[in-house]
Motif scaffolding. Sequence first.
Motif, short mmCIF file in Angstrom:
data_model
loop_
_atom_site.label_atom_id
_atom_site.label_comp_id
_atom_site.label_asym_id
_atom_site.label_seq_id
_atom_site.Cartn_x
_atom_site.Cartn_y
_atom_site.Cartn_z
N HIS A 157 36.84 72.20 51.60
CA HIS A 157 38.05 71.39 51.38
C HIS A 157 37.79 70.03 50.76
O HIS A 157 38.66 69.18 50.75
CB HIS A 157 38.82 71.28 52.70
CG HIS A 157 39.10 72.63 53.27
ND1 HIS A 157 39.99 73.51 52.68
CD2 HIS A 157 38.55 73.29 54.32
CE1 HIS A 157 40.00 74.65 53.37
NE2 HIS A 157 39.13 74.55 54.36
N ASP A 158 36.59 69.82 50.27
CA ASP A 158 36.30 68.57 49.58
C ASP A 158 35.54 68.92 48.31
O ASP A 158 34.55 69.66 48.35
CB ASP A 158 35.46 67.65 50.47
CG ASP A 158 35.13 66.34 49.76
OD1 ASP A 158 35.90 65.38 49.92
OD2 ASP A 158 34.11 66.29 49.03
N ARG A 174 33.62 67.24 46.18
CA ARG A 174 32.22 66.84 46.02
C ARG A 174 31.31 67.69 46.91
O ARG A 174 30.24 68.13 46.50
CB ARG A 174 32.05 65.36 46.40
CG ARG A 174 32.72 64.40 45.45
CD ARG A 174 32.86 63.03 46.07
NE ARG A 174 33.54 63.09 47.36
CZ ARG A 174 33.73 62.06 48.18
NH1 ARG A 174 33.24 60.89 47.86
NH2 ARG A 174 34.37 62.20 49.31
N VAL A 230 26.96 59.68 48.70
CA VAL A 230 27.43 58.97 49.90
C VAL A 230 26.90 57.54 49.82
O VAL A 230 25.71 57.31 49.62
CB VAL A 230 26.95 59.68 51.19
CG1 VAL A 230 27.32 58.86 52.41
CG2 VAL A 230 27.58 61.07 51.26
N LEU A 231 27.84 56.60 49.94
CA LEU A 231 27.49 55.19 49.78
C LEU A 231 27.25 54.54 51.13
O LEU A 231 27.97 54.81 52.10
CB LEU A 231 28.63 54.43 49.08
CG LEU A 231 29.12 55.01 47.76
CD1 LEU A 231 30.28 54.17 47.24
CD2 LEU A 231 27.98 55.03 46.74
N ARG A 287 38.31 49.99 51.14
CA ARG A 287 37.32 49.90 50.06
C ARG A 287 36.92 48.44 49.87
O ARG A 287 35.82 48.15 49.42
CB ARG A 287 37.91 50.39 48.74
CG ARG A 287 38.17 51.84 48.70
CD ARG A 287 37.09 52.59 47.92
NE ARG A 287 37.01 53.93 48.45
CZ ARG A 287 35.90 54.64 48.57
NH1 ARG A 287 34.75 54.15 48.17
NH2 ARG A 287 35.92 55.84 49.09
N TYR A 297 30.29 52.12 52.45
CA TYR A 297 31.63 52.56 52.85
C TYR A 297 31.54 53.30 54.17
O TYR A 297 30.59 54.05 54.41
CB TYR A 297 32.23 53.47 51.77
CG TYR A 297 33.70 53.78 52.01
CD1 TYR A 297 34.65 52.77 51.96
CD2 TYR A 297 34.11 55.07 52.33
CE1 TYR A 297 35.99 53.04 52.20
CE2 TYR A 297 35.46 55.35 52.57
CZ TYR A 297 36.39 54.33 52.50
OH TYR A 297 37.71 54.60 52.74
N THR A 306 36.04 60.03 58.52
CA THR A 306 36.67 61.07 57.72
C THR A 306 38.17 60.85 57.64
O THR A 306 38.79 60.39 58.61
CB THR A 306 36.39 62.48 58.27
OG1 THR A 306 37.10 63.43 57.46
CG2 THR A 306 36.83 62.63 59.73
N THR A 307 38.73 61.18 56.50
CA THR A 307 40.19 61.14 56.38
C THR A 307 40.77 62.50 56.72
O THR A 307 41.98 62.67 56.73
CB THR A 307 40.61 60.79 54.93
OG1 THR A 307 39.83 61.59 54.04
CG2 THR A 307 40.37 59.33 54.63
N SER A 338 42.37 53.54 53.84
CA SER A 338 42.40 54.96 54.21
C SER A 338 42.53 55.09 55.71
O SER A 338 41.83 54.42 56.45
CB SER A 338 41.10 55.66 53.84
OG SER A 338 40.90 55.64 52.48
N ILE A 348 28.47 61.15 56.21
CA ILE A 348 29.67 61.97 56.21
C ILE A 348 29.41 63.33 56.86
O ILE A 348 28.27 63.80 56.91
CB ILE A 348 30.24 62.22 54.79
CG1 ILE A 348 29.26 63.04 53.93
CG2 ILE A 348 30.58 60.93 54.10
CD1 ILE A 348 29.92 63.72 52.75
#
Length: 814
Positions: free
Chosen positions: A342-343, A345, A327-328, A419, A331, A246-247, A227, A336
């Motif tokens: 706009h997301d 989740r 949130v992991l 990932r 990663y 963030t993407t 990503s 976050i």
Amino acid sequence: MSDKYFPGKVEAKWQSRWEETDLYRQQVELDRPKHYALTMLPYPSGDLHIGHWYAMVPSDARARFMRMKGFNVLFPMGFDSFGLPAENAAIERQTHPAKWTYANIKRMRHQLHTMGAMFDWNREAISSDPSYFQWSQWFFKKLLAMDLAYRKKAAVDFCPHCNTTLAREQVWGDDRHCERCGTPVIKKELEQWFFRTTNYADELLDFSEINWPDRVRTMQTNWIGRSIGADVVFKTESGNPIPIFTTRPDTLWGATFMVLAPEHQLVEEITTEEQLADVTAYRAQADKLDDIVRENVDREKTGVFTGGYAINPVNGERIPIWVADYVLMSYGSGAIMAVPAHDERDFEFATKYDLEIVEVIRAPQRTDDSPLTEAYISKSEGSLINSGAFDGISTEGAVDKVTEWLEESGFGRKAVNYRLRDWLISRQRYWGAPIPIIYCSDHGAVPVPDDQLPVMLPEDVEFMPTGESPLKFNDSFSHTSCPICGQPALRETDTMDTFMCSSWYQYRYLSPHYEEGPFDPYEGNYWLPVDQYTGGIEHATMHLIYTRFFTKTMKGMGLVDFNEPMLALYNQGMVLGEDGEKMSKSRGNVVSPDELVEKFGADTVRTYLMFFAKWDQGGPWNYDGIKGPQRLLYDIWEISNLDYKPIEVNDESTRNLQRKTHQVIRKVTEDLESFSFNTAVAAIMELRNSMIDARRSLDVASEVWNEAIESTLLLLAPIAPHISEELWSRIGNPYSIHQQEWPAWNEEFVKEDAITLVIQINGKIRDKIEVAADADEDTFREIALSSETIRKWLDGQEPRKIVVVRGKLVNIVV
Ligand code: ANZ
């Protein structure tokens, strides 16, 4: 031998003859083109099941076909023989894992022989043999020297009741309980070894040098999960940095809260007195969950407020910091910025907990400021709003623009995330290759010197579950001295993941007894890389990534000069039970190859397995279906044993059989080339039918009859190697059929002599004329227009259009 076909007799006879004559011994022949055919090696579970047959038999047929086509073909076999089941068996049956494993290997090797495959047993490699794992250990040291191996603390699943660490496959259900006793597992932090697979993430995403199925490439691409986005630093109110990945940096102005993974180290510091109890309870709960469960997008979102706040660097807004398990920690940075508008989740989370939603991307079709009913996630359509200086710019390209600005203003920078994780190779197990490391209080982790490899497994070990490697409690193993200073030191007691052993087995096959290195470079120079790999799709992301990683590191070691271990890959499907379900003992739908071989013979089972379905799809087993292939072999037996003498030769019958023979040669050749075994068998069946007709009419010239028989046997040889060998010798040909050249077809003979041309006027059939099959379009048109019947029908009308379907019809439109 009798004139009746007894598969058992024929097969035993030729299997011993092949062995006595070393027919499948494969040696370097520098002046011949090579083909390295590899099928995934089995785990010695104790019984060769139909799945093994389904994987290996068509692979064998393909390898045999390549051999007859003139390649020097290597097709080796071995055993991936370290691993958990052997240790479980040891615990359950009070036997030693080695004893269990080698007894199974013996049995399976015997079963493999019944298959009649062209395995070169001189090249058998067994990963639990010291002569093999010595080199697994050697590779570990190489990787360490290249800084591609390192040690760090990592969590393992642990059953507090059995007091043992568990492998992934021993943890069951969404509640993640121990497979043995049902107790919920907990996580335990241990120092473990890793390989830096992530160093190769970009190289692993490059498939340009290999011909692998799209499906596998997609699965690997997703697994690696590259990503592109930005790292942005938020701050707590007291000024502590909280980096996030963030993407969508273009949505920064819409970040209305932050979320930390429950394990995030800042949680304790940020959490206020009032929120402490809730946060602590939540973290304990989250600790029990696996990342795979936590990542599931359909799971209801949960979380708790920490009581703390952060400052959004781009607009100075004070936003609440929450803790949530979606949130992991593994990663990005484990934190976050949440942009609920706009997301998806974040939207779900904000709606549930009544958090602010600020729209910063305006969808083109949206005209008012009514509350959003779902997140607007498009990256290409819309324009920025509520975003300071960026208001009004188009979403398309906004990520780059904002990222540039972030870099200029020092709030963040462009970042790439994967990932893919580094490969954790430590196992707290006995039955594996010991990790060749000695811990010295003065010198730290010291690799075992090469001349002390392999680090052997001690035999007298207690297999009772303790929570750690049984090697730890074996003093004669664990107590040693430091290779540098000679002071008392402790050995690493973990063993390596078995995927490590299977990452390089294709190299060991080349020279399993070679002592100067993992493989003999002389063999390597000739045979490598693997030309054709075959195996199950279930290995798409683990084994097939690991072995690619390994080869890339081996190139770095100077052992090979290529980037990819296997140039081409083909994935077979699965044989299901007769009920269409996956075979399993509990369902009682398991088909045993041993019994089938006993009953039908290996050749029939082989032919059936290639015939009943497209190989890459597989399908349900069908006892009735096996009769077709069985009939085929009996028919061919009968036809070949016939003393054929025509009564009166008929040119047309002769020509018909000749045409069929050459057509089938072409078809089978193309089909074996493309792994289309089912249609290849079907084509041989057609040829068989034509021969049965010829036998009845006895009017085919002897040369053509003989050519048909020989061709049938040659085409059948890769599929049913025993019966074809037997019949080949019976018709007086030299041993062995498997060393013969693959038959060629003659284009002239393949052609249909004449076809019936259908002539239509306005779509209605008006005439049929015999014409040469290979005539061109103009000829067809001319023939149609000059037909007496057609001329009458046309009655002087000028055709408006003439449609020609080559070899079939002409349609005249008036
Ligand atoms: C803000 C944002 C706004 C995001 C938006 C997405 C859409 P991929 O594509 O899989 O790389 N994220 C970052 N770290 C995370 C973690 N440790 N656990 C869970 N989610 C995490 O996903 C990147 C996006 O996943 C990141 O971009 C982040 O949410 C989230 F409209 O940041 B985003």
